[in-house]
Write a protein that holds these residues in place. Structure first.
Motif, PDB file in Angstrom:
ATOM      1  N   SER A  21     -12.003  -1.147   8.678  1.00 35.27           N
ATOM      2  CA  SER A  21     -12.141  -1.785   7.375  1.00 35.27           C
ATOM      3  C   SER A  21     -13.347  -2.710   7.408  1.00 35.27           C
ATOM      4  CB  SER A  21     -10.874  -2.551   6.992  1.00 35.27           C
ATOM      5  OG  SER A  21     -10.652  -3.634   7.871  1.00 35.27           O
ATOM      6  N   LEU A  63      -5.515   6.437   1.513  1.00 36.42           N
ATOM      7  CA  LEU A  63      -4.971   5.399   0.662  1.00 36.42           C
ATOM      8  C   LEU A  63      -4.842   5.921  -0.764  1.00 36.42           C
ATOM      9  CD1 LEU A  63      -4.132   2.402   0.346  1.00 36.42           C
ATOM     10  CD2 LEU A  63      -6.524   1.916  -0.198  1.00 36.42           C
ATOM     11  N   GLU A  71      -8.249  -2.895   3.093  1.00 35.83           N
ATOM     12  CA  GLU A  71      -8.312  -1.467   2.778  1.00 35.83           C
ATOM     13  C   GLU A  71      -8.784  -0.720   4.012  1.00 35.83           C
ATOM     14  OE1 GLU A  71      -9.708  -0.484  -1.013  1.00 35.83           O
ATOM     15  OE2 GLU A  71      -9.991   1.655  -0.566  1.00 35.83           O
ATOM     16  N   PHE A  89       0.834  -1.193   0.000  1.00 35.63           N
ATOM     17  CA  PHE A  89       0.000   0.000   0.000  1.00 35.63           C
ATOM     18  C   PHE A  89       0.874   1.250   0.000  1.00 35.63           C
ATOM     19  CE2 PHE A  89      -3.799  -2.382   1.321  1.00 35.63           C
ATOM     20  CZ  PHE A  89      -3.216  -3.475   1.925  1.00 35.63           C
ATOM     21  N   LYS A 122      -3.062   0.343  -3.965  1.00 32.91           N
ATOM     22  CA  LYS A 122      -2.739  -0.914  -3.306  1.00 32.91           C
ATOM     23  C   LYS A 122      -2.402  -1.958  -4.355  1.00 32.91           C
ATOM     24  CE  LYS A 122      -7.628  -2.096  -3.184  1.00 32.91           C
ATOM     25  NZ  LYS A 122      -8.848  -2.239  -2.350  1.00 32.91           N
ATOM     26  N   ASP A 175     -13.637  -6.208   2.401  1.00 35.39           N
ATOM     27  CA  ASP A 175     -12.334  -5.728   1.933  1.00 35.39           C
ATOM     28  C   ASP A 175     -11.478  -5.383   3.158  1.00 35.39           C
ATOM     29  OD1 ASP A 175     -11.180  -3.220  -0.515  1.00 35.39           O
ATOM     30  OD2 ASP A 175     -10.155  -4.836   0.550  1.00 35.39           O
TER      31      ASP A 175
END
Lengths: 116, 112
Positions: free
Chosen positions: B93, A46, B100, A34, A49, B97
């Motif tokens: 999260s 984020l 993430e 990531f 990824k 998923d």
């Protein structure tokens, strides 16, 4: 033990220049990798990824990263940086499976300064 | 998104403090990290629903975390020490998923 190394503590580039931030990882199996960005006063966001498949992954804000297993690297790139990209960037690897599902191991970060 | 309160906390050495994290409502996983100056975030503990599944060795006996009913979480630090000064980050999260993670803005704790 898993680890992430970001060799560059601080990078300064001019607006419009290309950018590459380096990340090397140590992990016994196929890693989940990531890149996060942290702007002053903001939470970690984020950028992109990599789990499997195509080794070149696209992210938000025009960033991309390439996974190279032979070099244990996952470098972040952007063809033309903007002043608004000034922030701190963190590379991270997922710690593993089973009981450690999901918790991330982060590098120490690279501070990016973009000169207008 | 993920919210954390307070955003800033200044406390005297030896006092107890409690930090709160409200994850994204449908997320079943919740993580606590600590970030000190010049370092990346370091994992502290992790919940799946209300169960605390893993704790880092960084989490000394003075630290305790809870997530009642699998909703919000609290991180309590007893008898604070100056070394506890850091940014405490929470992330969540989803079941679908899990890798993430969405991070909150953090609580900056200063122990004087």
């Amino acid at each position: 033990a898993q680890s992430v190394t970001q060799p560059d503590i601080h990078i300064t580039v001019s607006e419009g220049a290309s950018l590459e931030l380096r990340c090397n990882y140590s992990y016994g199996a196929t890693p989940y990798l990531f890149w996060y960005v942290q702007s002053p006063g903001q939470g970690l966001q984020l950028l992109l990824k990599y789990f499997s498949g195509d080794t070149l992954v696209q992210g938000i804000k025009g960033f991309e990263a390439e996974f190279k297993r032979s070099q244990s690297s996952f470098n972040l790139r952007k063809p033309s940086v903007q002043w608004s990209d000034t922030a701190e960037y963190f590379c991270a690897v997922n710690a593993g499976y089973g009981g450690s599902q999901g918790n991330l191991i982060f590098g120490k970060g690279t501070k990016l300064s973009v000169k207008p | 998104g993920v919210s954390q309160s307070p955003s800033n906390k200044v406390t005297e050495k030896g006092k107890d403090v409690e930090l709160r994290c409200d994850p994204i409502s449908e997320h079943n996983r919740l993580y606590w990290y600590r970030q000190t100056l010049g370092q990346g975030p370091e994992f502290l503990t992790y919940f799946q629903n209300e169960a605390q599944l893993e704790k880092s060795r960084l989490l000394s006996d003075r630290f305790s975390a809870e997530r009642p009913k699998g909703s919000f979480s609290t991180l309590e630090i007893q008898r604070t020490e100056q070394g506890d000064s850091a940014m405490y980050l929470c992330a969540s999260s989803s079941w679908s998923d899990p890798y993430e993670q969405y991070f909150g803005p953090g609580t900056r704790l200063t122990v004087t």
